[in-house]
Design a protein around this motif. Structure first.
Motif, PDB file in Angstrom:
ATOM      1  N   LEU A 122       0.689  -1.147  -0.225  1.00  0.00           N
ATOM      2  CA  LEU A 122       0.043   0.063  -0.174  1.00  0.00           C
ATOM      3  C   LEU A 122       1.032   1.210   0.040  1.00  0.00           C
ATOM      4  CD1 LEU A 122      -2.718   1.298   0.085  1.00  0.00           C
ATOM      5  CD2 LEU A 122      -2.466   0.968   2.651  1.00  0.00           C
ATOM      6  N   SER A 123       2.170   1.235   0.709  1.00  0.00           N
ATOM      7  CA  SER A 123       2.961   2.408   0.753  1.00  0.00           C
ATOM      8  C   SER A 123       3.391   2.683  -0.677  1.00  0.00           C
ATOM      9  CB  SER A 123       3.906   2.109   1.834  1.00  0.00           C
ATOM     10  OG  SER A 123       3.550   1.919   2.917  1.00  0.00           O
ATOM     11  N   ARG A 124       3.673   1.670  -1.146  1.00  0.00           N
ATOM     12  CA  ARG A 124       4.489   1.826  -2.717  1.00  0.00           C
ATOM     13  C   ARG A 124       3.531   2.260  -3.527  1.00  0.00           C
ATOM     14  NH1 ARG A 124       6.948  -3.348  -1.434  1.00  0.00           N
ATOM     15  NH2 ARG A 124       5.526  -4.343  -2.435  1.00  0.00           N
ATOM     16  N   LEU A 125       2.134   1.718  -3.641  1.00  0.00           N
ATOM     17  CA  LEU A 125       1.218   2.141  -4.260  1.00  0.00           C
ATOM     18  C   LEU A 125       0.775   3.697  -4.454  1.00  0.00           C
ATOM     19  CD1 LEU A 125      -1.200  -0.900  -4.685  1.00  0.00           C
ATOM     20  CD2 LEU A 125       0.567  -0.233  -6.081  1.00  0.00           C
ATOM     21  N   VAL A 126       0.420   4.003  -2.935  1.00  0.00           N
ATOM     22  CA  VAL A 126       0.463   5.531  -2.628  1.00  0.00           C
ATOM     23  C   VAL A 126       1.294   6.407  -3.140  1.00  0.00           C
ATOM     24  CG1 VAL A 126       0.188   7.121  -0.648  1.00  0.00           C
ATOM     25  CG2 VAL A 126      -1.085   4.927  -0.631  1.00  0.00           C
ATOM     26  N   ALA A 127       2.655   5.935  -2.878  1.00  0.00           N
ATOM     27  CA  ALA A 127       3.870   7.031  -3.564  1.00  0.00           C
ATOM     28  C   ALA A 127       3.529   7.036  -4.974  1.00  0.00           C
ATOM     29  CB  ALA A 127       5.249   6.202  -2.916  1.00  0.00           C
ATOM     30  N   ALA A 128       3.305   5.868  -5.685  1.00  0.00           N
ATOM     31  CA  ALA A 128       3.270   5.947  -7.174  1.00  0.00           C
ATOM     32  C   ALA A 128       1.977   6.657  -7.685  1.00  0.00           C
ATOM     33  CB  ALA A 128       3.006   4.406  -7.732  1.00  0.00           C
TER      34      ALA A 128
ATOM     35  N   LYS B  65      -2.911  16.594  12.068  1.00  0.00           N
ATOM     36  CA  LYS B  65      -2.264  15.467  12.191  1.00  0.00           C
ATOM     37  C   LYS B  65      -1.026  15.363  10.989  1.00  0.00           C
ATOM     38  CE  LYS B  65      -4.037  11.718  10.687  1.00  0.00           C
ATOM     39  NZ  LYS B  65      -4.822  10.605  10.523  1.00  0.00           N
ATOM     40  N   HIS B  66      -1.623  16.154   9.822  1.00  0.00           N
ATOM     41  CA  HIS B  66      -0.548  16.487   8.643  1.00  0.00           C
ATOM     42  C   HIS B  66       0.247  17.368   8.858  1.00  0.00           C
ATOM     43  CE1 HIS B  66      -1.906  12.893   6.464  1.00  0.00           C
ATOM     44  NE2 HIS B  66      -3.008  13.367   6.389  1.00  0.00           N
ATOM     45  N   ALA B  67      -0.235  18.574   9.535  1.00  0.00           N
ATOM     46  CA  ALA B  67       0.620  19.772   9.873  1.00  0.00           C
ATOM     47  C   ALA B  67       1.557  19.671  10.649  1.00  0.00           C
ATOM     48  CB  ALA B  67      -0.513  20.862  10.325  1.00  0.00           C
ATOM     49  N   LEU B  68       1.407  18.563  11.661  1.00  0.00           N
ATOM     50  CA  LEU B  68       2.537  18.383  12.879  1.00  0.00           C
ATOM     51  C   LEU B  68       3.556  17.408  12.298  1.00  0.00           C
ATOM     52  CD1 LEU B  68       0.167  17.888  15.723  1.00  0.00           C
ATOM     53  CD2 LEU B  68       1.526  19.957  15.428  1.00  0.00           C
ATOM     54  N   VAL B  69       3.388  16.924  11.256  1.00  0.00           N
ATOM     55  CA  VAL B  69       4.759  15.924  10.736  1.00  0.00           C
ATOM     56  C   VAL B  69       5.497  16.755   9.734  1.00  0.00           C
ATOM     57  CG1 VAL B  69       3.250  13.980  11.077  1.00  0.00           C
ATOM     58  CG2 VAL B  69       3.128  14.744   9.195  1.00  0.00           C
ATOM     59  N   PRO B  70       6.859  16.322   9.812  1.00  0.00           N
ATOM     60  CA  PRO B  70       7.665  16.923   8.647  1.00  0.00           C
ATOM     61  C   PRO B  70       7.328  16.306   7.370  1.00  0.00           C
ATOM     62  CG  PRO B  70       9.013  15.254  10.219  1.00  0.00           C
ATOM     63  CD  PRO B  70       7.378  15.502  10.668  1.00  0.00           C
ATOM     64  N   ALA B  71       8.031  17.073   6.382  1.00  0.00           N
ATOM     65  CA  ALA B  71       7.664  16.657   4.878  1.00  0.00           C
ATOM     66  C   ALA B  71       8.016  14.904   4.795  1.00  0.00           C
ATOM     67  CB  ALA B  71       8.327  17.358   3.995  1.00  0.00           C
ATOM     68  N   ALA B  72       9.225  14.760   5.104  1.00  0.00           N
ATOM     69  CA  ALA B  72       9.848  13.289   5.267  1.00  0.00           C
ATOM     70  C   ALA B  72       8.920  12.116   5.574  1.00  0.00           C
ATOM     71  CB  ALA B  72      11.131  13.208   5.526  1.00  0.00           C
ATOM     72  N   ASP B  73       8.022  12.605   6.515  1.00  0.00           N
ATOM     73  CA  ASP B  73       6.953  11.492   6.943  1.00  0.00           C
ATOM     74  C   ASP B  73       5.864  11.592   6.713  1.00  0.00           C
ATOM     75  OD1 ASP B  73       9.264  10.663   8.722  1.00  0.00           O
ATOM     76  OD2 ASP B  73       8.822  12.239  10.340  1.00  0.00           O
ATOM     77  N   ALA B  74       5.552  12.715   5.669  1.00  0.00           N
ATOM     78  CA  ALA B  74       4.206  13.183   5.361  1.00  0.00           C
ATOM     79  C   ALA B  74       3.549  11.597   4.695  1.00  0.00           C
ATOM     80  CB  ALA B  74       4.042  14.043   4.332  1.00  0.00           C
ATOM     81  N   ASN B  75       4.159  10.997   3.823  1.00  0.00           N
ATOM     82  CA  ASN B  75       3.767   9.662   3.108  1.00  0.00           C
ATOM     83  C   ASN B  75       3.370   8.777   4.007  1.00  0.00           C
ATOM     84  OD1 ASN B  75       3.928  11.163   0.652  1.00  0.00           O
ATOM     85  ND2 ASN B  75       5.329   9.303  -0.269  1.00  0.00           N
ATOM     86  N   ARG B  76       4.236   8.446   5.083  1.00  0.00           N
ATOM     87  CA  ARG B  76       3.871   7.380   6.060  1.00  0.00           C
ATOM     88  C   ARG B  76       2.723   7.855   6.863  1.00  0.00           C
ATOM     89  NH1 ARG B  76       9.436   7.411   6.655  1.00  0.00           N
ATOM     90  NH2 ARG B  76       9.188   8.764   8.616  1.00  0.00           N
ATOM     91  N   GLU B  77       2.218   9.064   7.182  1.00  0.00           N
ATOM     92  CA  GLU B  77       1.241   9.440   8.014  1.00  0.00           C
ATOM     93  C   GLU B  77       0.130   9.460   6.973  1.00  0.00           C
ATOM     94  OE1 GLU B  77       0.585  10.511  11.006  1.00  0.00           O
ATOM     95  OE2 GLU B  77       2.650   9.880  11.260  1.00  0.00           O
ATOM     96  N   LEU B  78       0.237   9.607   5.771  1.00  0.00           N
ATOM     97  CA  LEU B  78      -0.868   9.671   4.694  1.00  0.00           C
ATOM     98  C   LEU B  78      -1.340   8.083   4.629  1.00  0.00           C
ATOM     99  CD1 LEU B  78      -3.074  10.612   2.580  1.00  0.00           C
ATOM    100  CD2 LEU B  78      -1.056  10.249   0.817  1.00  0.00           C
ATOM    101  N   VAL B  79      -0.300   6.855   4.412  1.00  0.00           N
ATOM    102  CA  VAL B  79      -0.575   5.630   4.492  1.00  0.00           C
ATOM    103  C   VAL B  79      -1.439   5.041   5.515  1.00  0.00           C
ATOM    104  CG1 VAL B  79       0.391   3.395   4.087  1.00  0.00           C
ATOM    105  CG2 VAL B  79       1.193   5.422   2.589  1.00  0.00           C
ATOM    106  N   ARG B  80      -0.762   5.415   6.793  1.00  0.00           N
ATOM    107  CA  ARG B  80      -1.100   5.192   8.040  1.00  0.00           C
ATOM    108  C   ARG B  80      -2.879   5.442   8.023  1.00  0.00           C
ATOM    109  NH1 ARG B  80       2.273   6.634  10.785  1.00  0.00           N
ATOM    110  NH2 ARG B  80       3.471   5.053  11.382  1.00  0.00           N
ATOM    111  N   ASP B  81      -3.193   6.682   7.712  1.00  0.00           N
ATOM    112  CA  ASP B  81      -4.388   7.278   7.429  1.00  0.00           C
ATOM    113  C   ASP B  81      -5.311   6.172   6.748  1.00  0.00           C
ATOM    114  OD1 ASP B  81      -6.703   8.660   8.198  1.00  0.00           O
ATOM    115  OD2 ASP B  81      -6.191  10.238   6.511  1.00  0.00           O
TER     116      ASP B  81
END
Length: 901
Positions: free
Chosen positions: A134-140, A234-250
């Protein structure tokens, strides 16, 4: 606000490189499904072995895909296991869906996956338990704006037993062992392999889910997203590098919640041990309050009152047992194939769409004892959890009672008026079921209809449902009106006898065995149609009833005037929606035609024409969009009725005659009454024209307008009075188009030539309304002759019931409509509601004025002079006859009440 770095990825204009790759993708197919070289032999061998051990049953409808698009398909499962992977692969192959265990490659969009399955729990997940795929597909998807990916959530049930709270078995098989998968897979395959279910849910567009997770205020695709404010934070508090992980977790949490909800709709909520549930009931604040009041009023100890409450709870509480459910599943599958040619189900998908997010209350009509089992069976076979059914305690008999309690039933007393503690326990039990999101079923008519018409609604269970929702709102309540129609009915002979005054037989095992002897008979098809759902929140808004407006810890808080009016309105709307979902099946249509003919017989050619006419009218001007009309041809309908031994063909040199088989007329009236509401206004209009030869539209409109409220009350017609004229004009135009009535100009309507087939069809169409109008006129004649202020409502209904019995035997071919007490009660109630009758508060007698005679005056436009004379004669009772009849009725009721006690 949407984090700019993610919003830009998702919504920005594409770069030249992205545009170039997009153009390339339009000209060539970038996606390929290929066999993965590694482990393919293992998968093949495992699949063959699993196919032998596991026979999965498909629940619900299969998703439909556009095979020409370039959308990548991935299946979403909650838990990783090899058996789950192979099972889904077998199912996708069997049902011609995109393959699950083939590698998916899309070089243009940097997608290269060795399988099309996403596991939300995966043993290889290292990044905070996020699904790698799922992480790879979201990134793509964020990288390539033109990439299209659909996610198909899939539920796999290895057995359909609801989980037990605090169950040792649940603890042993929980997925929190260090290495649980192999043990649990072997258990599932070995023990549950033949009781395995798979459901493919509606596809979800990944890009839409991502967008809704990021976009302010958008409704979530899965219906389980966080609030907009919490997402922004939730998204505003995370740094850019962690944004994808927060989105995938959501996204992963949304998918988890969605599949959890789907699982609950299929299995129901976790079960509490019956003894623990009873304890929770009687020690709840609401019942503690009720027991204290009981102790004070009865001058007993609180302990004694609590013991009484415990006894009441033990009487009613369901004891769900999945082994019993499985036995019923196998038995009923056999029984329906023996008993019926088929079970036809309509509009079930509207229930499935609501089951996840709503508390479902099924409110079917009640035709037969079979209803309990049939409706639950249909719901279970279509993948939703079985509702708990409110059953009368008359069914709690040895052997049968415990079986039903272990399957679907919770028992309630037929009458408990004045017993405050029993009422409190029942209300609290209902509240417990509703707040636990347990689907519930109750028959709003209270008992089985003996005449085939809907009975007036009983508001007790409905009021308890509303009371619970006003105490505490969990999921919104939605009522599912459900029509059940048979083509033959086991209790038919019993119903006719009871309408004629024969004592009602008590339920018993012996009675069940007697019914079992009928299994070899032919009962045709049975039809279930799920009507348009009614949302309680809509009624609360209409009647201005606020949510959570009753104390949560009390059962005895009365509903206020607005809430009580709302309950009454819901009851009527449920009945109307049941009738809107009617199925005009071959037997009901044949019954309507033949019982409208003199001596219940027609020339076969005329019979075919009349059936075709009814079918044509019902299709051209549908009673409702939910109404189903059989598509069987008229000739096949006749042949079908002969097969069921309900009618017979009499050979004749001038043309065969179709007539009702011996002693079947009374039974066929039951099936005619199932659909009488569909054609009643057409019949009324036809009767007004046919009996008068010529009639003005204005006179016709006046008569129908005055009589419509009584027909509406009797048959639960849904046409609103304020739009009645448009409905009448539409139906008149339809009759004119069929040549059944003639437009003479200047607002006059007439009949066709007396020797024409159209005139014969008009006469047959005019017949069904006659019996309703005859009952009305007889009731009005009785009131008029006895005078204002002399009879109570109950006395009028009882006397009309007796007069109807006499009339039916002497003049009406023993058709049981005149035996049905509820029809007279419905008419008197409508007269009272419309203020034609006024009830004296002190004596209970009915007062009225000249308007009663004015209504009766309209009868001459429909009823023949001979019939009016008969009705007046029948209704002429002197004081001595009245007193004798009332005394005998009172004695009979006392004997009946004594037997019940």
């Amino acid at each position: 606000m949407i984090p700019s770095f993610l919003k830009n990825k998702l919504l920005k204009n594409r770069t030249p490189k992205a545009q170039a790759t997009s153009e390339a993708s339009k000209s060539s197919t970038a996606t390929t499904y290929t066999k993965a070289p590694i482990n393919q032999l293992y998968r093949k061998i495992s699949g063959q072995a699993l196919d032998v051990a596991v026979k999965a049953k498909l629940l619900g409808e299969l998703p439909v895909f556009d095979t020409d698009d370039q959308t990548l398909t991935f299946y979403v499962l909650q838990d990783y296991s090899r058996s789950n992977s192979i099972l889904i692969d077998l199912q996708t192959g069997e049902h011609k869906l995109p393959p699950a265990l083939m590698s998916v490659k899309d070089s243009i969009h940097d997608v290269n996956e060795n399988a099309a399955i996403i596991f939300l729990h995966h043993p290889k997940a290292k990044d905070s338990q996020l699904s790698p795929r799922l992480s790879r597909l979201v990134a793509a998807s964020l990288q390539h704006p033109d990439l299209q990916i659909r996610l198909v959530p899939v539920s796999i049930l290895w057995g359909r037993a609801p989980e037990k709270e605090d169950s040792l078995f649940k603890l042993l098989m929980a997925d929190n062992w260090q290495d649980p998968s192999i043990t649990k897979q072997l258990f599932n395959i070995g023990v549950m392999g033949r009781d395995t279910f798979v459901q493919f849910h509606a596809p979800k567009d990944l890009r839409t889910i991502i967008y809704n997770s990021l976009h302010d205020g958008q409704a979530d695709e899965l219906g389980v997203a966080d609030s907009a404010d919490s997402r922004d934070a939730k998204h505003a508090l995370v740094p850019a590098a962690d944004a994808n992980r927060e989105l995938v977790r959501d996204l992963q949490q949304q998918l988890h919640a969605y599949l959890d909800n789907q699982r609950t709709t299929m299995l129901g909520p976790d079960l509490s041990d019956r003894r623990n549930l009873v304890d929770k009931l009687i020690y709840s604040p609401a019942i503690q309050h009720a027991t204290q009041i009981e102790a004070d009023e009865k001058d007993i100890s609180v302990r004694e009152a609590r013991g009484l409450a415990r006894n009441y709870a033990n009487e009613m509480v369901n004891d769900y047992s999945h082994p019993i459910i499985r036995v019923f599943d196998k038995f009923l599958t056999w029984l329906w194939t023996q008993l019926y040619d088929g079970v036809d189900v309509h509009h079930f998908e509207r229930v499935r769409k609501l089951a996840t997010d709503h508390e479902i209350i099924y409110v079917p009509c009640h035709r037969s004892h079979v209803d309990y089992l049939l409706l639950s069976y249909v719901i279970y076979k279509r993948g939703l959890s079985i509702p708990y059914v409110a059953a009368g305690d008359n069914l709690d008999v040895p052997v049968l009672g415990p079986l039903l309690r272990g399957a679907v039933a919770f028992y309630i007393r037929r009458s408990f008026r004045g017993n405050a503690l029993y009422t409190a326990v029942l209300r609290e039990y209902m509240h417990t079921l509703i707040t636990r999101n347990t689907p519930i079923e109750y028959f709003i008519e209270g008992g089985r209809s003996r005449s085939g018409r809907l009975l007036p609604p009983k508001m007790g269970m409905l009021a308890m449902t509303v009371h619970s929702q006003l105490r505490q709102t969990n999921k919104p309540v939605v009522f599912i009106p459900t029509y059940i129609g048979y083509e033959r009915i086991m209790e038919g002979g019993t119903y006719i006898g009871e309408l004629k005054g024969k004592p009602k037989e008590s339920e018993s095992l012996i009675g069940l065995l007697k019914v079992g002897r009928k299994i070899e008979r032919i009962f045709g098809n049975v039809h279930l149609s799920f009507g348009t759902p009614l949302h309680l929140s809509d009624f609360m808004q209409k009647f201005d009833v606020p949510a959570d407006s009753l104390p949560a810890d009390r059962t005895d808080t009365p509903l206020d005037e607005k809430a009580s009016a709302m309950v009454d309105n819901i009851g009527v709307k449920i009945m109307q929606h049941i009738n809107k979902a009617a199925v005009v099946n071959p037997v009901s249509l044949l019954s309507l035609v033949l019982l409208s003919a003199p001596k219940a017989a027609l020339d076969e050619d005329i019979c075919r024409e009349q059936i075709a006419l009814y079918q044509g009218i019902a299709r051209q001007i549908p009673y409702s969009d939910d109404t189903i009309v059989t598509d069987m041809s008229p000739q096949k309908i006749i042949d079908y009725g002969i097969k069921l031994k309900l009618i017979e063909r009499i050979p004749h040199i001038l043309g065969d005659i179709i007539q009702v088989a011996g002693k079947q007329a009374a039974l066929l009236s039951y099936f005619r009454n199932n659909i009488l509401h569909v054609f009643i206004l057409l019949s009324f209009l036809a009767a007004l024209v046919a009996r008068n030869g010529r009639v003005s539209r204005s006179r016709l409109d006046d008569i129908v307008t005055q009589m419509y409220p009584f027909l509406q009350s009797e048959l639960f017609l849904y046409y609103p009075a304020h739009g009645l004229m448009d409905t009448l004009n539409q139906k008149i135009d339809n009759l004119i188009a069929h040549g059944l009535i003639i437009d003479l100009g200047d607002g006059m309507l007439g009949v066709p030539d007396a020797n024409s087939s159209c005139y014969q069809q008009l006469e047959v169409l005019a017949a069904p309304v006659a019996q309703s109008l005859e009952r009305y006129f007889m009731t009005l004649a009785l009131l008029s002759q006895q005078g204002s202020g002399n009879l109570t409502t109950e006395e009028v209904v009882d006397l009309c019931h007796l007069l109807g019995q006499r009339l039916s035997v002497l003049y009406a071919d023993d058709i049981p409509d005149f035996f049905d007490r509820s029809l007279f009660l419905s008419f008197v109630t409508a007269l009272t509601r419309l203020n034609y009758l006024q009830v004296d508060k002190d004596t209970g007698v009915l007062n009225f004025d000249q308007r009663i005679d004015d209504i009766a005056h309209h009868a001459k436009y429909v009823l023949s002079p001979d019939m009016m004379q008969i009705l007046q004669q029948i209704a002429s009772l002197d004081d001595e006859e009245i007193a004798h009849a009332i005394t005998e009725i009172s004695n009979k009721k006392q004997r009946k009440f004594g037997l019940k006690r």
